[in-house]
Design a protein around this motif. Sequence first.
Motif, PDB file in Angstrom:
ATOM      1  N   SER A 286       2.069   9.054  -6.162  1.00  0.00           N
ATOM      2  CA  SER A 286       2.153  10.534  -5.772  1.00  0.00           C
ATOM      3  C   SER A 286       3.347  10.795  -6.317  1.00  0.00           C
ATOM      4  O   SER A 286       3.575  12.211  -6.589  1.00  0.00           O
TER       5      SER A 286
ATOM      6  N   GLN B  21       3.965  11.130   1.694  1.00  0.00           N
ATOM      7  CA  GLN B  21       2.576  10.720   2.056  1.00  0.00           C
ATOM      8  C   GLN B  21       2.744   9.204   2.371  1.00  0.00           C
ATOM      9  O   GLN B  21       2.082   9.056   3.472  1.00  0.00           O
ATOM     10  N   SER B  22       3.708   8.680   1.937  1.00  0.00           N
ATOM     11  CA  SER B  22       3.811   7.063   2.435  1.00  0.00           C
ATOM     12  C   SER B  22       4.519   7.113   3.930  1.00  0.00           C
ATOM     13  O   SER B  22       3.988   6.449   4.561  1.00  0.00           O
TER      14      SER B  22
ATOM     15  N   TYR C  85       0.857  -1.044  -0.115  1.00  0.00           N
ATOM     16  CA  TYR C  85       0.086  -0.008  -0.076  1.00  0.00           C
ATOM     17  C   TYR C  85       0.776   1.103  -0.033  1.00  0.00           C
ATOM     18  O   TYR C  85       0.543   2.239  -0.643  1.00  0.00           O
TER      19      TYR C  85
ATOM     20  N   ILE D  14      -4.614   9.761  -2.451  1.00  0.00           N
ATOM     21  CA  ILE D  14      -4.151   8.800  -3.509  1.00  0.00           C
ATOM     22  C   ILE D  14      -4.800   9.168  -4.917  1.00  0.00           C
ATOM     23  O   ILE D  14      -4.125   9.488  -5.739  1.00  0.00           O
TER      24      ILE D  14
ATOM     25  N   SER E 293      -6.903   8.844   3.076  1.00  0.00           N
ATOM     26  CA  SER E 293      -5.710   8.127   2.294  1.00  0.00           C
ATOM     27  C   SER E 293      -6.251   7.910   0.919  1.00  0.00           C
ATOM     28  O   SER E 293      -5.541   8.005   0.009  1.00  0.00           O
TER      29      SER E 293
ATOM     30  N   CYS F  70      -3.451  12.464  -6.301  1.00  0.00           N
ATOM     31  CA  CYS F  70      -2.117  12.588  -6.571  1.00  0.00           C
ATOM     32  C   CYS F  70      -1.894  12.492  -8.116  1.00  0.00           C
ATOM     33  O   CYS F  70      -2.935  11.947  -8.843  1.00  0.00           O
TER      34      CYS F  70
ATOM     35  N   ILE G 186       1.248   4.262  -2.950  1.00  0.00           N
ATOM     36  CA  ILE G 186       1.227   5.461  -2.449  1.00  0.00           C
ATOM     37  C   ILE G 186       2.314   6.232  -3.219  1.00  0.00           C
ATOM     38  O   ILE G 186       2.405   7.501  -3.954  1.00  0.00           O
TER      39      ILE G 186
END
Length: 105
Positions: free
Chosen positions: A37, A42-43, A29, A95, A91, A98, A33
């Motif tokens: 992105s 963000q991750s 996941y 995503i 989340s 992005c 991300i």
Amino acid sequence: SAITLNGLLFGSLHMSVANMPALTLMGAYMAYIVWKSGSIYQSALVHFINNALAVLLIYYSTEKLIDEEKFTAIIEHPLCLCIAFVYIIFSLISIKNCKRESVDA
């Protein structure tokens, strides 16, 4: 793919066979991300929030001497479930918003 490999590495580097399926999904996941992105920030935020929630749950289950029954009740509490739901929605929206620039090879 790279996302799958990253998930497997993330899961295996935590060295917990019992948690490996969940950690592998979390790693995949977070890799998704980053890919979507084009940024690791963000991750890293997702990883931070995940670890912060885990630390808080461990703290409240040990320091406050909450027994297993009460601990389960906290996890299943509507407020906790709402926070998890908001986190997932945030989340997914992040995503979706992005913008992945196409790379010309």
